[in-house]
Design a protein around this motif. Structure first.
Motif, short mmCIF file in Angstrom:
data_model
loop_
_atom_site.label_atom_id
_atom_site.label_comp_id
_atom_site.label_asym_id
_atom_site.label_seq_id
_atom_site.Cartn_x
_atom_site.Cartn_y
_atom_site.Cartn_z
N VAL A 84 -2.28 -15.07 0.42
CA VAL A 84 -2.44 -13.62 0.18
C VAL A 84 -1.26 -13.22 0.97
CG1 VAL A 84 -3.34 -11.34 0.87
CG2 VAL A 84 -5.05 -13.23 0.15
N ILE A 85 -0.40 -12.57 0.58
CA ILE A 85 0.93 -11.96 0.92
C ILE A 85 0.52 -10.68 1.30
CG2 ILE A 85 3.64 -11.83 0.91
CD1 ILE A 85 3.35 -13.72 -1.47
N ILE A 86 0.07 -10.20 1.97
CA ILE A 86 0.79 -8.79 2.57
C ILE A 86 2.60 -8.26 3.09
CG2 ILE A 86 -0.20 -6.79 4.60
CD1 ILE A 86 -2.10 -8.80 5.33
N ALA A 87 2.40 -7.28 1.64
CA ALA A 87 4.13 -7.26 1.56
C ALA A 87 4.25 -5.46 1.76
CB ALA A 87 4.84 -7.31 0.16
N GLN A 88 3.66 -5.11 3.15
CA GLN A 88 4.30 -3.52 3.72
C GLN A 88 4.06 -4.13 5.24
OE1 GLN A 88 -0.42 -3.77 3.14
NE2 GLN A 88 -0.68 -1.65 1.81
N SER A 89 3.78 -2.82 5.54
CA SER A 89 4.88 -2.46 7.22
C SER A 89 3.88 -2.14 8.07
CB SER A 89 6.92 -1.92 7.21
OG SER A 89 6.49 -0.96 6.17
N GLY A 113 6.14 -2.89 -3.74
CA GLY A 113 7.13 -2.12 -3.31
C GLY A 113 8.21 -3.14 -3.94
N PRO A 114 9.57 -2.91 -3.37
CA PRO A 114 11.03 -3.50 -3.97
C PRO A 114 10.57 -5.57 -2.96
CG PRO A 114 11.64 -1.89 -2.27
CD PRO A 114 9.96 -1.81 -1.90
N VAL A 115 9.93 -5.50 -1.84
CA VAL A 115 9.58 -6.47 -1.30
C VAL A 115 8.50 -7.36 -2.02
CG1 VAL A 115 8.90 -8.04 0.87
CG2 VAL A 115 10.22 -6.05 0.74
N GLY A 116 7.57 -6.50 -1.81
CA GLY A 116 6.47 -7.42 -3.16
C GLY A 116 6.58 -7.67 -4.36
N ALA A 143 0.46 -0.55 8.09
CA ALA A 143 -0.51 -0.43 6.78
C ALA A 143 -0.78 -2.00 6.99
CB ALA A 143 0.52 -0.16 6.14
N VAL A 144 -0.27 -2.59 7.98
CA VAL A 144 -0.20 -4.35 7.59
C VAL A 144 -1.50 -4.75 8.24
CG1 VAL A 144 0.48 -6.48 8.56
CG2 VAL A 144 2.14 -4.85 7.68
N ARG A 145 -1.68 -3.51 9.69
CA ARG A 145 -3.07 -3.91 10.52
C ARG A 145 -4.51 -3.54 9.93
NH1 ARG A 145 -6.47 -2.11 13.63
NH2 ARG A 145 -7.06 -2.77 15.69
N ASP A 146 -4.20 -1.80 8.84
CA ASP A 146 -5.22 -1.59 8.07
C ASP A 146 -5.51 -2.99 7.13
OD1 ASP A 146 -5.02 0.84 9.72
OD2 ASP A 146 -4.23 2.22 7.94
N THR A 147 -5.49 -3.62 6.24
CA THR A 147 -4.23 -4.32 5.23
C THR A 147 -5.66 -5.58 6.27
OG1 THR A 147 -3.17 -3.51 4.27
CG2 THR A 147 -3.90 -5.77 3.89
N ILE A 193 -0.25 -7.60 -1.24
CA ILE A 193 -0.92 -6.90 -1.61
C ILE A 193 0.44 -5.63 -0.89
CG2 ILE A 193 -2.38 -5.03 -0.15
CD1 ILE A 193 -4.43 -7.46 0.28
N GLY A 194 0.70 -4.53 -1.92
CA GLY A 194 1.88 -4.38 -2.15
C GLY A 194 3.22 -4.33 -2.41
#
Length: 344
Positions: free
Chosen positions: A80-85, A10-13, A88-92, A7-8
């Protein structure tokens, strides 16, 4: 078929997806033994709030399938990998909590762990394991965060330190899975406490970012800014890179980690205060400045040497855990690999 949701994108995800996709195709540097067709039974499903980015990820083969809703992304995922910061992490976490299948494993990649582990404990069902993760890239791996998915690369995590902070309810199986994920994408797993992690990162990561922001904002507000721009040398560019090397919303990460950051700021202000006193006085002749510069140079040299030594130690530990290491797959499949307890 093992299903991993990212999820997410960007560069990391995106980089995690590219690395896992290479592994699935049997091309990764640390790929476990593949099946008869040369591929691993692994499906990487990607979701991004911007459908255009998700489509781009599919075109770049950073994911094997695109999901256009969180439900579609996580309902069949074992990992599930949450690749956010930031928030946004809490929302996900809140949004996916009712959608996860029992005994699913959730991890993240954000640089604040105390806050994220608290959210996971509050929001996720008790049968779901959360293991915090944070990949710390090699010092020479610069990422253009503004480029988003375009900055993703399959080898981004080669040689990285992958911090792993298990949640209080995390099963040993979940911890194994995230440890093996780190290993498979080329990183070296490193276990530490959430408070310790956030305190260290406040000094190494957040403090330099805020210092660079304060300096650039101060210089940019000068009445002489028009001429200052002409005289800026490579040292000024390095200062600017401290900002550009972080996502645009990184200030939120700093704010959420404010307690350890305040401690580091106090220590820095004490040193700056001593510098100012010496510069304002006529005594001392720059002795304090000389000592500080010497200490800084010694610390830099020691960091370079000791980091390489520590990385070799972690690599040696990783080599003692055979073949990923079938276990990432074996945790979801009835064959392959051995549990960590059996390997030790």
């Amino acid at each position: 078929m093992v299903q991993v949701a990212i999820i997410g994108l960007g560069p990391v995800g995106g980089s995690l997806g590219l690395a896992l996709q290479e592994m699935a195709a049997g091309k990764g540097r640390r790929t476990p033994k593949a099946g008869a067709n040369g591929r691993l039974p692994l499906l990487v499903v990607g979701y991004d709030p911007e459908p255009r980015v998700a489509g781009e990820a599919l075109s770049r083969r950073a994911v094997g399938r695109v999901a256009y809703s969180l439900k579609e992304a996580v309902e069949e995922a074992g990992l599930v990998i949450i690749a956010q910061s930031g928030p946004a992490v809490r929302d996900t976490l809140q949004d996916i909590a009712p959608l996860l299948k029992p005994e699913a494993i959730v991890t993240d990649t954000s640089s604040n762990k105390v806050e994220v582990l608290r959210w996971a404990e509050e929001l996720l069902p008790p049968e779901v394991s959360f293991v915090g993760g944070h990949p710390v890239l090699l010092p020479d791996r610069e990422v253009n965060w503004e480029s988003g998915l375009q900055a993703a690369r399959a080898d981004l995590f080669q040689g990285a330190i992958y911090c792993i902070i298990p949640g209080p309810r995390a099963s040993s199986q979940a911890v194994d899975t995230v440890q093996d994920l780190a290993y498979l994408v080329g990183a070296e797993p490193f276990f530490l406490d959430a408070l310790e992690h956030d305190g260290l990162l406040a000094g190494l990561n957040h403090l330099p970012y805020l210092l660079a922001a304060a300096m650039l904002a101060t210089i940019g507000a000068s009445a002489a800014w028009r001429d200052l721009k002409l005289l800026a040398d490579p040292a000024f560019r390095h200062l600017q890179q401290l900002l550009s090397a972080r996502p645009a919303d990184f200030y939120q990460t700093c704010f959420s980690n404010r307690q350890p950051l305040l401690s580091w700021l106090d220590r820095l202000l004490a040193v700056l205060g001593e510098m100012r006193r010496e510069l304002a006085g006529e005594e001392g002749g720059g002795e304090y400045l000389r000592r500080i510069v010497e200490k800084a140079r010694a610390a830099g040299a020691d960091w370079q040497a000791r980091r390489d030594e520590r990385l070799k130690e972690l690599e040696a530990l990783g080599a003692q855990i055979p073949s990923a290491r079938q276990s990432l797959l074996s945790l979801f499949l009835p064959y392959g690999g051995r549990r960590r307890e059996e390997r030790d």
